[in-house]
Write a protein that holds these residues in place. Structure first.
Motif, mmCIF file in Angstrom:
data_model
loop_
_atom_site.group_PDB
_atom_site.id
_atom_site.type_symbol
_atom_site.label_atom_id
_atom_site.label_comp_id
_atom_site.label_asym_id
_atom_site.label_seq_id
_atom_site.Cartn_x
_atom_site.Cartn_y
_atom_site.Cartn_z
ATOM 1 N N SER A 215 1.054 -0.974 -0.648
ATOM 2 C CA SER A 215 0.032 -0.445 0.085
ATOM 3 C C SER A 215 0.716 1.282 0.548
ATOM 4 O O SER A 215 0.211 2.130 -0.122
ATOM 5 C CB SER A 215 -0.944 0.007 1.692
ATOM 6 O OG SER A 215 -1.701 -0.909 1.099
ATOM 7 N N ASP A 216 2.023 1.045 0.154
ATOM 8 C CA ASP A 216 3.200 2.593 0.109
ATOM 9 C C ASP A 216 4.670 1.872 0.384
ATOM 10 O O ASP A 216 5.066 0.389 0.431
ATOM 11 C CB ASP A 216 2.903 3.623 1.529
ATOM 12 C CG ASP A 216 2.382 2.706 3.225
ATOM 13 O OD1 ASP A 216 3.183 1.463 3.073
ATOM 14 O OD2 ASP A 216 2.655 3.491 3.598
ATOM 15 N N PRO A 217 5.425 3.021 0.758
ATOM 16 C CA PRO A 217 6.405 2.806 0.354
ATOM 17 C C PRO A 217 6.791 1.595 1.588
ATOM 18 O O PRO A 217 8.244 0.749 1.091
ATOM 19 C CB PRO A 217 7.523 3.691 0.296
ATOM 20 C CG PRO A 217 6.412 4.685 -0.421
ATOM 21 C CD PRO A 217 5.240 4.346 0.251
ATOM 22 N N ALA A 218 6.563 1.899 2.925
ATOM 23 C CA ALA A 218 6.834 1.098 4.020
ATOM 24 C C ALA A 218 6.867 -0.289 3.871
ATOM 25 O O ALA A 218 7.942 -1.299 4.088
ATOM 26 C CB ALA A 218 6.422 1.543 5.195
ATOM 27 N N GLU A 219 5.230 -0.690 3.387
ATOM 28 C CA GLU A 219 5.258 -1.871 2.921
ATOM 29 C C GLU A 219 5.386 -2.412 2.129
ATOM 30 O O GLU A 219 6.079 -3.641 2.284
ATOM 31 C CB GLU A 219 3.540 -1.767 2.648
ATOM 32 C CG GLU A 219 2.348 -1.560 3.585
ATOM 33 C CD GLU A 219 0.925 -2.667 4.129
ATOM 34 O OE1 GLU A 219 1.363 -2.788 2.215
ATOM 35 O OE2 GLU A 219 1.006 -2.168 4.961
ATOM 36 N N MET A 220 6.370 -1.627 0.922
ATOM 37 C CA MET A 220 6.698 -1.783 -0.138
ATOM 38 C C MET A 220 8.282 -2.509 0.751
ATOM 39 O O MET A 220 8.142 -3.585 0.632
ATOM 40 C CB MET A 220 7.065 -1.109 -1.133
ATOM 41 C CG MET A 220 8.290 -1.291 -2.406
ATOM 42 S SD MET A 220 7.677 -3.021 -3.233
ATOM 43 C CE MET A 220 6.525 -2.125 -3.928
ATOM 44 N N LYS A 221 9.050 -2.129 1.503
ATOM 45 C CA LYS A 221 10.683 -2.468 1.971
ATOM 46 C C LYS A 221 10.134 -3.599 2.147
ATOM 47 O O LYS A 221 10.481 -4.797 2.752
ATOM 48 C CB LYS A 221 11.298 -1.436 2.976
ATOM 49 C CG LYS A 221 11.454 -0.644 2.803
ATOM 50 C CD LYS A 221 12.140 0.768 3.043
ATOM 51 C CE LYS A 221 13.094 1.426 2.187
ATOM 52 N NZ LYS A 221 14.008 2.642 2.870
ATOM 53 N N SER A 222 9.040 -3.861 3.174
ATOM 54 C CA SER A 222 8.603 -5.157 3.940
ATOM 55 C C SER A 222 8.741 -6.558 2.774
ATOM 56 O O SER A 222 8.750 -7.639 2.940
ATOM 57 C CB SER A 222 7.273 -5.123 4.375
ATOM 58 O OG SER A 222 7.274 -3.947 5.803
ATOM 59 N N ALA A 223 7.618 -5.926 2.134
ATOM 60 C CA ALA A 223 7.572 -7.307 1.348
ATOM 61 C C ALA A 223 8.791 -7.180 0.712
ATOM 62 O O ALA A 223 8.767 -8.814 -0.208
ATOM 63 C CB ALA A 223 6.897 -6.493 -0.004
ATOM 64 N N VAL A 224 9.980 -6.957 0.504
ATOM 65 C CA VAL A 224 10.767 -7.039 -0.369
ATOM 66 C C VAL A 224 11.153 -7.981 0.583
ATOM 67 O O VAL A 224 11.918 -8.471 -0.329
ATOM 68 C CB VAL A 224 11.654 -5.781 -1.420
ATOM 69 C CG1 VAL A 224 13.038 -6.589 -1.454
ATOM 70 C CG2 VAL A 224 11.103 -4.665 -1.975
ATOM 71 N N SER A 225 11.785 -6.949 1.602
ATOM 72 C CA SER A 225 12.641 -8.467 2.337
ATOM 73 C C SER A 225 11.357 -10.073 2.174
ATOM 74 O O SER A 225 12.158 -10.536 2.815
ATOM 75 C CB SER A 225 12.065 -8.150 3.974
ATOM 76 O OG SER A 225 13.055 -7.074 4.027
ATOM 77 N N TYR A 226 10.418 -10.148 2.448
ATOM 78 C CA TYR A 226 9.958 -11.060 2.472
ATOM 79 C C TYR A 226 10.057 -12.150 0.768
ATOM 80 O O TYR A 226 10.394 -12.777 1.245
ATOM 81 C CB TYR A 226 8.058 -10.631 2.276
ATOM 82 C CG TYR A 226 7.277 -12.218 2.392
ATOM 83 C CD1 TYR A 226 7.685 -13.505 3.304
ATOM 84 C CD2 TYR A 226 6.973 -12.899 0.679
ATOM 85 C CE1 TYR A 226 7.029 -14.663 2.979
ATOM 86 C CE2 TYR A 226 6.528 -13.956 0.535
ATOM 87 C CZ TYR A 226 6.646 -15.262 1.753
ATOM 88 O OH TYR A 226 5.943 -16.168 1.565
ATOM 89 N N CYS A 227 10.151 -10.864 0.285
ATOM 90 C CA CYS A 227 10.361 -12.008 -1.195
ATOM 91 C C CYS A 227 12.171 -12.532 -1.520
ATOM 92 O O CYS A 227 11.977 -13.843 -2.152
ATOM 93 C CB CYS A 227 10.274 -10.618 -2.339
ATOM 94 S SG CYS A 227 8.400 -10.878 -3.087
ATOM 95 N N VAL A 228 12.749 -12.025 -0.873
ATOM 96 C CA VAL A 228 13.769 -12.400 -0.265
ATOM 97 C C VAL A 228 13.863 -13.884 0.242
ATOM 98 O O VAL A 228 14.509 -14.642 -0.346
ATOM 99 C CB VAL A 228 14.815 -11.778 -0.124
ATOM 100 C CG1 VAL A 228 16.334 -12.189 0.480
ATOM 101 C CG2 VAL A 228 14.837 -9.862 -0.957
#
Lengths: 263, 309
Positions: free
Chosen positions: B134-147
């Protein structure tokens, strides 16, 4: 070398016998294309690839997986039981290779996808050779040309692509349908690869061409083959792309192979 | 959001040399440039060749690399769709397909650059998970999850573009894959969205607050697998559920909620604000295009007021 070649000849006859036997148990097998690729895959698996390179082989023309299964059974990676259940509801081996099965490194079947995956393999470890076998029909896929470009652009010298140039696809001769892809070797050379043409049923030529390649470039061997080789009534007949032989046709084909074996 | 993506990926890549990014001639904005400079062997640009982008990424992933593919959403997903299905999903590879500028963000470039059906298409492919932060902050968490990718399956990561504000940083509820997240706790009305339109939920909430109505705001950042359990609770708690998304009315969050609401026999008001099943153009602004699709704060507020009557 000569002894090696005569052993290879016998092996290839045995592989074809095995394939014919499989064809009698199922309705789905691409005999024409497996017969044109037999010497190519035999040379790769039994002569050229080291054991630790086997995980780096992709059969991009996935419809000929039955041949790969027969060879993997010969190498004791798959079992006789696996082969017996080929294309059966209780079996694991289907008409196209599945990455979940032993010895199979990519799920192919949709043409034009193997070369890109091979490029990924080559990129993951530039010191290890990657072998990939394509059909000439795959040269009609745009994705194949994307991969041809990318492999040179990424300087992947460890790719050895072999094109089974049997010049026959489901409907007609590839050279008549797409004359623009000929001469194939020149196309690859113009894209910055090394490329040679050879007789794709001559093991010695296949092996020599690959061993003598320019190792500073990716390499493409255009192996001139005959679809359905060496069975008299199958050769160059498009119907054998997908057809299974009748009982009578089966025994004629077996006899022809036996006669060749006695030579 | 684009910067948050590349910044986080760069941080992860510093710790993990198995991370690769394969791109198809995308301008290396923000930290992507840093990634490229620092890890030239792990930044692979194949050129305008999306099909080989996917195939090469698959080959790398089959050899154990953690791979991201990255370009504008339409080119990322639609052009090489069969490769994504066969090479990634059918072979079940833990690769992340990043679709940048998804939905109607590139409205000024016209229909060829919009991806209003991406979630719908992805949802029907087995082994393909969908995250739309939903926002840049969530994006960061999502990228860490994807890794980490604990499920070891393919992920479609739907990105906004640039300039999005953060809305979720104050939420107590931490970001968790496949979990609907409470961003603001309110009463009777639930506003639920994914992606950049969370800003509408907040603007609507600010207007309603003046009339002493405080709606709840949820971020449904993971669309597949969908967090049915939390949605069941939402159904029990609210008389009105409003979904807002920058995606087609077919197959997106609106569709998912209708399927789920039927399952739970929800008898309240379920109102979906999604894009119409139409190719609409508006080269002016994304807001004016969304309005043509019937999505604006005014329209949504009007609907809420009508319900209150």
């Amino acid at each position: 070398m000569n002894k090696l070649i005569s052993i290879a000849k016998r092996r290839c006859i045995n592989y074809r016998v095995k394939l014919l036997e499989m064809s009698q148990r199922v309705s789905a097998i691409h005999l024409g294309g497996t017969f044109s690729s037999t010497e190519i895959l035999d040379a790769i698996y039994n002569i050229l690839m080291k054991k630790n390179e086997r995980e780096n082989f992709i059969l991009s023309k996935g419809h000929c997986s039955a041949l790969q299964y027969v060879i993997l059974k010969d190498l004791k990676v798959l079992s006789e039981n696996d082969l017996r259940k080929y294309s059966k509801s209780n079996g694991k081996l289907g008409v196209h290779p599945e990455v979940k099965n032993e010895g199979l490194n990519a799920s192919t079947g949709s043409l034009g996808q193997g070369l890109s995956m091979a490029a990924g393999f080559a990129l993951s470890n530039r010191k290890k050779n990657v072998y990939v076998v394509l059909s000439d029909g795959e040269l009609q896929e745009g994705s194949t040309w994307e991969a041809i470009m990318a492999i040179r652009n990424l300087n992947l010298k460890n790719i050895i692509a072999i094109i089974d140039n049997n010049d026959l696809q489901s409907l007609e001769r590839s050279s008549i349908l797409t004359p623009s892809i000929y001469p194939i070797d020149r196309k690859f050379i113009n894209f910055g690869w090394d490329s040679k043409i050879c007789d794709g049923h001559n093991t010695k030529e296949i092996v020599k061409s690959i061993l003598n390649r320019d190792k500073k470039k990716p390499f493409c061997l255009v192996a001139k083959t005959i679809k359905g080789y060496p069975i008299s009534f199958m050769q160059n007949n498009p119907i054998w792309h997908y057809r299974s032989p009748s009982k009578d046709e089966f025994s004629i084909a077996m006899n022809e192979l036996k006669n060749l074996g006695n030579l | 959001m684009r910067d948050a993506f590349s910044d986080q990926l760069y941080r992860e890549a510093l710790k993990d040399n198995n991370i690769y990014i394969v791109v198809a001639d995308i301008s290396p904005a923000g930290s992507m440039l840093k990634f490229r400079k620092k890890f030239p062997n792990r930044f692979i640009n194949v050129g305008v060749s999306e099909q080989s982008m996917i195939g090469i990424a698959a080959g790398l992933a089959m050899k154990g690399k953690k791979v991201f593919t990255y370009t504008i959403a339409t080119f990322s997903l639609y052009r090489p769709f069969e490769m994504i299905r066969d090479n990634f999903c059918y072979q079940n590879l833990p690769v992340t397909v990043v679709g940048m500028g998804a939905g109607t963000i590139y409205n000024n470039l016209g229909g060829t650059h919009m991806s209003q059906e991406d979630i719908s298409i992805c949802r029907s492919v087995p082994n393909l998970n969908i995250i739309s932060p939903s926002d840049p902050a969530e994006m960061k968490s999502a990228v860490s999850y994807c890794v980490k990718n604990k499920k070891k399956e393919t992920i479609y990561l739907r990105l906004g573009k640039s300039g999005e504000k953060n809305f979720t940083t104050k939420a107590d509820d931490k970001w968790k894959f496949a979990k609907i997240r409470t961003i603001q706790k309110g009463k009777s009305i639930c506003l639920i969205s994914h992606g950049i339109l969370i800003k509408m939920s907040f603007n609507i909430s600010n207007t309603l607050k003046k009339q002493k109505i405080i709606p709840s705001i949820y971020s449904s950042h993971t669309l597949k697998p969908f967090d049915s359990k939390t949605f069941k609770k939402i159904c029990k708690s609210y008389k009105t559920i409003i979904s807002i998304e920058d995606h087609s009315e077919i197959g997106g969050l609106g569709s998912i909620l209708r399927e789920e609401a039927y399952r739970y026999k929800y008898d309240g008001n379920l109102i979906n604000f999604s894009l119409k099943d139409k190719f609409l153009n508006d080269y002016g602004s994304q807001a004016s295009l969304l309005k043509k699709h019937g999505i604006s704060e005014e329209i949504i507020l009007k609907k809420i007021y009508n319900l209150k009557k």
